[in-house]
Design a protein around this motif. Structure first.
Motif, PDB file in Angstrom:
ATOM      1  N   LYS A  27      22.798  53.692  26.178  1.00  0.00           N
ATOM      2  CA  LYS A  27      21.337  53.634  25.729  1.00  0.00           C
ATOM      3  C   LYS A  27      20.760  53.046  26.664  1.00  0.00           C
ATOM      4  O   LYS A  27      20.908  52.272  27.726  1.00  0.00           O
ATOM      5  N   ARG A  28      19.349  53.522  26.751  1.00  0.00           N
ATOM      6  CA  ARG A  28      18.262  53.090  27.679  1.00  0.00           C
ATOM      7  C   ARG A  28      17.241  51.999  27.057  1.00  0.00           C
ATOM      8  O   ARG A  28      17.259  52.042  25.855  1.00  0.00           O
ATOM      9  N   PHE A  29      16.796  51.147  27.780  1.00  0.00           N
ATOM     10  CA  PHE A  29      15.847  50.119  27.480  1.00  0.00           C
ATOM     11  C   PHE A  29      15.351  49.608  28.700  1.00  0.00           C
ATOM     12  O   PHE A  29      15.478  50.019  29.741  1.00  0.00           O
ATOM     13  N   THR A  30      14.005  49.090  28.343  1.00  0.00           N
ATOM     14  CA  THR A  30      12.989  48.390  29.188  1.00  0.00           C
ATOM     15  C   THR A  30      13.080  47.214  29.089  1.00  0.00           C
ATOM     16  O   THR A  30      13.013  46.227  28.271  1.00  0.00           O
TER      17      THR A  30
ATOM     18  N   VAL B 164      19.967  51.457  31.898  1.00  0.00           N
ATOM     19  CA  VAL B 164      20.852  52.097  31.077  1.00  0.00           C
ATOM     20  C   VAL B 164      21.984  51.152  31.028  1.00  0.00           C
ATOM     21  O   VAL B 164      22.569  50.533  32.094  1.00  0.00           O
ATOM     22  N   CYS B 165      22.430  50.981  29.599  1.00  0.00           N
ATOM     23  CA  CYS B 165      23.613  50.061  29.496  1.00  0.00           C
ATOM     24  C   CYS B 165      24.931  50.639  29.997  1.00  0.00           C
ATOM     25  O   CYS B 165      25.350  52.168  29.990  1.00  0.00           O
ATOM     26  N   GLN B 166      25.854  50.280  30.736  1.00  0.00           N
ATOM     27  CA  GLN B 166      27.059  50.631  31.324  1.00  0.00           C
ATOM     28  C   GLN B 166      28.097  51.342  30.301  1.00  0.00           C
ATOM     29  O   GLN B 166      29.074  51.588  30.457  1.00  0.00           O
ATOM     30  N   GLN B 167      28.133  50.430  29.050  1.00  0.00           N
ATOM     31  CA  GLN B 167      28.921  50.613  27.857  1.00  0.00           C
ATOM     32  C   GLN B 167      28.615  51.847  27.150  1.00  0.00           C
ATOM     33  O   GLN B 167      29.005  52.726  26.877  1.00  0.00           O
TER      34      GLN B 167
ATOM     35  N   ARG C 291      21.586  41.587  29.451  1.00  0.00           N
ATOM     36  CA  ARG C 291      22.370  42.271  28.322  1.00  0.00           C
ATOM     37  C   ARG C 291      21.799  43.364  27.285  1.00  0.00           C
ATOM     38  O   ARG C 291      20.586  43.200  27.399  1.00  0.00           O
ATOM     39  N   CYS C 292      22.524  44.354  27.187  1.00  0.00           N
ATOM     40  CA  CYS C 292      22.105  45.431  26.446  1.00  0.00           C
ATOM     41  C   CYS C 292      21.542  45.063  25.155  1.00  0.00           C
ATOM     42  O   CYS C 292      22.374  44.068  24.409  1.00  0.00           O
ATOM     43  N   PRO C 293      20.522  45.328  24.491  1.00  0.00           N
ATOM     44  CA  PRO C 293      20.106  44.881  23.383  1.00  0.00           C
ATOM     45  C   PRO C 293      20.602  45.722  22.078  1.00  0.00           C
ATOM     46  O   PRO C 293      20.446  45.196  21.142  1.00  0.00           O
ATOM     47  N   TYR C 294      21.206  46.697  22.376  1.00  0.00           N
ATOM     48  CA  TYR C 294      22.031  47.407  21.222  1.00  0.00           C
ATOM     49  C   TYR C 294      23.529  47.103  20.902  1.00  0.00           C
ATOM     50  O   TYR C 294      23.883  46.819  20.062  1.00  0.00           O
ATOM     51  N   CYS C 295      24.301  46.994  22.318  1.00  0.00           N
ATOM     52  CA  CYS C 295      25.632  46.628  22.170  1.00  0.00           C
ATOM     53  C   CYS C 295      26.040  45.050  22.654  1.00  0.00           C
ATOM     54  O   CYS C 295      27.159  44.682  22.522  1.00  0.00           O
ATOM     55  N   ARG C 296      24.879  44.450  23.103  1.00  0.00           N
ATOM     56  CA  ARG C 296      25.133  43.163  23.984  1.00  0.00           C
ATOM     57  C   ARG C 296      26.034  43.236  25.206  1.00  0.00           C
ATOM     58  O   ARG C 296      26.417  42.221  25.561  1.00  0.00           O
ATOM     59  N   HIS C 297      26.360  44.164  25.653  1.00  0.00           N
ATOM     60  CA  HIS C 297      27.328  44.321  26.877  1.00  0.00           C
ATOM     61  C   HIS C 297      26.569  43.658  28.217  1.00  0.00           C
ATOM     62  O   HIS C 297      25.135  44.104  28.343  1.00  0.00           O
ATOM     63  N   PRO C 298      27.077  42.950  29.091  1.00  0.00           N
ATOM     64  CA  PRO C 298      26.466  42.158  29.920  1.00  0.00           C
ATOM     65  C   PRO C 298      26.048  42.929  31.187  1.00  0.00           C
ATOM     66  O   PRO C 298      25.219  42.622  32.051  1.00  0.00           O
ATOM     67  N   ASP C 299      26.417  44.327  31.268  1.00  0.00           N
ATOM     68  CA  ASP C 299      26.087  44.947  32.441  1.00  0.00           C
ATOM     69  C   ASP C 299      25.110  46.170  32.080  1.00  0.00           C
ATOM     70  O   ASP C 299      25.502  47.001  31.107  1.00  0.00           O
ATOM     71  N   SER C 300      23.939  46.367  32.983  1.00  0.00           N
ATOM     72  CA  SER C 300      23.120  47.595  33.052  1.00  0.00           C
ATOM     73  C   SER C 300      22.792  47.960  34.508  1.00  0.00           C
ATOM     74  O   SER C 300      23.066  47.233  35.300  1.00  0.00           O
ATOM     75  N   ARG C 301      22.552  49.099  34.324  1.00  0.00           N
ATOM     76  CA  ARG C 301      22.069  49.722  35.725  1.00  0.00           C
ATOM     77  C   ARG C 301      20.358  49.970  35.568  1.00  0.00           C
ATOM     78  O   ARG C 301      19.802  50.619  34.645  1.00  0.00           O
TER      79      ARG C 301
END
Length: 154
Positions: free
Chosen positions: A36-39, A30-33, A2-12
């Protein structure tokens, strides 16, 4: 993930790097929605199964502590104990299992400890193998002597 910013379940995953000799993998995502990037950090956990059946994370510090107790009063360097603990962890991890019985940890300690200091080896073995009599010590000493004789180093 999950993206820590928007909680979207898909990232690449856009980048992966190993750290600590491959024990840890850092992934840049990188969040698919929201884009934003995260590690993320992935680490394999090695668990020790105690005699009681309970599990706990493997601890190199606990290995070093047990070895230091056996080496008390002996001319053994703390750096050598740290190297021994690292070697024990490497040997156990090389088996490629997620859980290891506590007796295998003890067995993995005995060999390197014997090379480091034979008196400390006997102390550790006496606790690990539950020596109950003088004969148990004599048998262990006899085995060490036989190995020295076979190598011609008595």
């Amino acid at each position: 993930m999950r993206c820590p910013y928007c909680r979207h379940p898909d990232s690449r995953v856009v980048d992966s790097r190993e750290a600590e000799d491959g024990k840890i993998i850092r992934r840049r995502r990188v969040c698919q929605q929201c884009e934003k990037r995260f590690t993320t950090v992935e680490e394999s956990i090695l668990a020790v199964v105690k005699r009681s059946g309970a599990t706990e994370p493997f601890s190199r510090r606990k290995v070093a502590s047990g070895v230091l107790k056996a080496c008390q009063g002996r001319p053994v360097d703390a750096d050598d104990v740290a190297k021994l603990a690292q070697a024990v962890e490497d040997e156990i991890r090389s088996k490629g299992v997620a859980e290891v019985p506590s007796n295998e940890v003890g067995l993995a300690i005995l060999g390197p400890l014997r090379q480091l200091d034979e008196v400390a080896y006997l102390r550790f073995a006496s606790v690990y193998r539950s020596f109950e009599s003088l004969e148990d010590f004599e048998a262990a000493i006899a085995q060490l002597r036989a190995e020295h004789a076979a190598r011609g180093t008595e």
